[in-house]
Enzyme design. Sequence first.
Site, mmCIF file in Angstrom:
data_model
loop_
_atom_site.group_PDB
_atom_site.id
_atom_site.type_symbol
_atom_site.label_atom_id
_atom_site.label_comp_id
_atom_site.label_asym_id
_atom_site.label_seq_id
_atom_site.Cartn_x
_atom_site.Cartn_y
_atom_site.Cartn_z
ATOM 1 N N LEU A 1 0.626 -1.258 0.100
ATOM 2 C CA LEU A 1 -0.291 -0.114 0.317
ATOM 3 C C LEU A 1 0.679 1.515 0.066
ATOM 4 C CD1 LEU A 1 -2.603 -0.823 2.907
ATOM 5 C CD2 LEU A 1 -3.064 -1.136 0.017
ATOM 6 N N CYS B 1 25.016 -7.625 45.500
ATOM 7 C CA CYS B 1 25.960 -8.308 46.743
ATOM 8 C C CYS B 1 26.953 -8.278 47.068
ATOM 9 C CB CYS B 1 25.251 -9.408 47.287
ATOM 10 S SG CYS B 1 25.596 -11.392 46.052
ATOM 11 N N LYS C 1 -0.278 5.643 8.192
ATOM 12 C CA LYS C 1 0.585 4.891 9.164
ATOM 13 C C LYS C 1 0.598 5.913 10.331
ATOM 14 C CE LYS C 1 4.296 2.205 8.048
ATOM 15 N NZ LYS C 1 4.289 0.826 7.530
ATOM 16 N N LYS D 1 -4.780 -1.439 10.485
ATOM 17 C CA LYS D 1 -3.395 -2.119 9.634
ATOM 18 C C LYS D 1 -2.886 -3.260 10.619
ATOM 19 C CE LYS D 1 0.246 -0.295 6.882
ATOM 20 N NZ LYS D 1 1.187 -1.766 6.786
ATOM 21 N N CYS E 1 21.849 -13.680 48.258
ATOM 22 C CA CYS E 1 21.592 -12.109 47.630
ATOM 23 C C CYS E 1 20.413 -11.350 48.112
ATOM 24 C CB CYS E 1 22.070 -12.285 45.750
ATOM 25 S SG CYS E 1 22.153 -10.647 45.529
ATOM 26 N N CYS F 1 28.201 -9.170 41.396
ATOM 27 C CA CYS F 1 27.438 -8.744 41.881
ATOM 28 C C CYS F 1 27.127 -7.533 41.778
ATOM 29 C CB CYS F 1 26.533 -9.726 42.975
ATOM 30 S SG CYS F 1 24.563 -8.615 43.157
ATOM 31 N N ASP G 1 0.047 -5.514 11.840
ATOM 32 C CA ASP G 1 1.545 -5.350 11.745
ATOM 33 C C ASP G 1 1.478 -6.394 11.816
ATOM 34 O OD1 ASP G 1 4.280 -5.088 11.353
ATOM 35 O OD2 ASP G 1 4.519 -3.439 13.228
ATOM 36 N N GLU H 1 -9.679 0.343 7.936
ATOM 37 C CA GLU H 1 -9.918 -1.394 8.756
ATOM 38 C C GLU H 1 -8.153 -0.754 9.074
ATOM 39 O OE1 GLU H 1 -9.173 -4.785 6.239
ATOM 40 O OE2 GLU H 1 -10.538 -3.833 4.779
#
Length: 709
Positions: free
Chosen positions: A81, A436, A334, A120, A456, A433, A122, A118
């Site tokens: 389109l 901790c 769009k 559109k 942790c 980490c 995706d 309508e």
Amino acid sequence: MTPTDRVEELREQIRHHECLYYGLDAPAISDAAFDALTRELKDLEAEHPELVTTDSPTQRVGGKPKEGFAKVAHSRPMLSLDNVNSEEELRDWDRRVHELASSPRNGEKSGDIRYTTELKLDGLSLALHYQPEKPGEAGADGPSRLVGALTRGDGTIGEDVTTNVRTIRSVPLSLSAARLQAAGLPRTFEVRGEVVMPISAFLRLNEEREAQGLSPAANPRNAAAGTIRTLEPNVVAQRRLDFYAYFALENGETILPGQVETLDALAAAGFRVNPHREALATVEDLIAFIKRAEQQRADLGYEIDGVVIKVDSTAQQLRLGFTGRAPRWAVAYKFTARSAVTRVDDIRVQVGRTGKLTPVAVLSPVSIGGTTVSRATLHNADEIARLGLRIGDTVLVERGGDVIPKVVEVAPDTSEDEKHPRERREFHFPSACPVCGSEVVRAQGEADYRCVNVDCPARLRESLLHFASRGVMNIEGLGEAVVSQLMERKLVASVADLYGLDEEDLRSLQHTVFRKDKKSGEIEEKVQALLGPKDRRALLNEIERSKQTPLNRVLFGLGIRFVGDKTAQLLAEEFGSLDALMNASAEQLEHVNEVGPRVSQALRDFFDEPRNRELVERLRQVGLTFTAEKKQRSSQLEGLTFVLTGTLPCLSREDAKARIEAAGGRISGSVSKKTNYLVAGDDVGSKLEKAVSLGLPVIDEAELLKLLG
Ligand code: IVH
């Protein structure tokens, strides 16, 4: 039994189960049992090659196309389109349509144009072909069946993905002649429409992919396209794709005089047609529709990227014709992109309830489709490397539906940047980490780093939040703020501790409340406030109530690796009690649909760990009931009487009877006023006439299976 007989018997059974599985998405036996049948047949055929026939199910490798997909030409090109991006461009387009349609040559007046609007969707477009079983031959009233499904491909030639499309529930596999006639459609025809992946299915898919150490799919459209093109139909069946129909063609030509009629006819025939459609005439009305669609966008449950406007009349469409690659009679409005460019100011690492470390980009706040975005997930270290992302980079961020925003691309350095070089820093994934300080490790073959410390605080915090969340124990009032304070005050060090809290413990806690404007009711600000006596009692009541949470949810709440809500549900149904599950062998566990070696190992690891057993014991002691919900099956057809007639496509008479009775329904041999449903297959006799004359509902096999759940 001779090998010849056994081979025939096996083939029949396999075809039957394939039909249930792939066609109706209603498997009757486990994958393992199905594989065993196929294996036995393969072995027999290997021993007796003279018995192999081309239509043996072994020749299809379990319904799998052997290599790639066949290329097939479209009946008429599948075009795209032209887009418009603003009201002004839409007005120009509408003006042109009126001019062209009203040119003297056409003898038409401009006021005569009506449009159909309508959404559109995706996803990706598909062409489905239906025809009666044996065209030409008798079959005057036999059903039309789905014989082919093609992707758009290059627009002229598509790929044959029929096997996969057959697993999509909203694609009818067979349509009765009567139904097609009532809908005004011929028996040999083509339907075009869009296949989409619902956002919920997309999020689930990505969770699974992440759990498997795979990179997540970029968006629902890519995920749907990838799914339709996989070579594993059973994978497609699990992904819950949806198909929305929008065109009906015969020999490549539009069948009905208008688009509104086409959509209504498709819906009447049994296709899913998007309910958001309207017949409109003026640009003002078109713009109002677009505005409404934009507002509804976030709540649809699937992605749309605009609105399609079509000239309704088929005759006018023919006159307006095409420009190179797109029709003049339709246009896509769009929506503004769901992406924006911004800068990554920092990268932080979050620790989840399984100890997983997730890098998150801290962004310079930017508005995307009306929402301010300041964080975006980066998934894992590999993703950062793939993007080539550094702190300070300019990036493209995308957001869709309720999908978490993410960085999709790093913008290349521009000359302007060179003149004003911006500081950019490499990001190094932490080796400890961030919460901790414990060591972090990356298991072989996995993309994620994990904190090794089971104690942790981040893991505890996330575990508590997961446990309290809506889909699990549903403890209202136990949000982030309260959980953090309970941890800080050392009142809670495990989910079991929640059940030991009393009013005194909650006395000095603060929670987040929303102050509302008295007049408008709108939220003015978020504030921290002490929990009042009412709040404290409400929270304790919620905790108390949660003791009755059914087994499947508690199981999900324990946070066992790879055990999501669905797997937890299947396990609870199969084992009925926590003890039975805790003591199950790997073999027994793998008996459950969807439980493979990976999940069974995770379950064994979890329950073999003394601390976890102790936790379960404590939960039992404080009063959790771990009750398994009854299988839903047994009574949904209670009190209903069914009559069967004709040959059903998948189920034998005995099977259909057994299933109806197992669900509490009754079978009767003859149609009377007391009959609730006539289940009709092919070659039906006088029972159908009688049922119709009595005005009784007549259903086909697919509808019966739907009733059976
Ligand atoms: S009409 C020639 N209707 O959008 C007419 N297309 O950009 C083209 N799409 O390839 C199709 N929703 O995949 C039509 N309601 C809708 C649609 C729709 C989504 C897709 C379709 C098409 C693309 C064109």
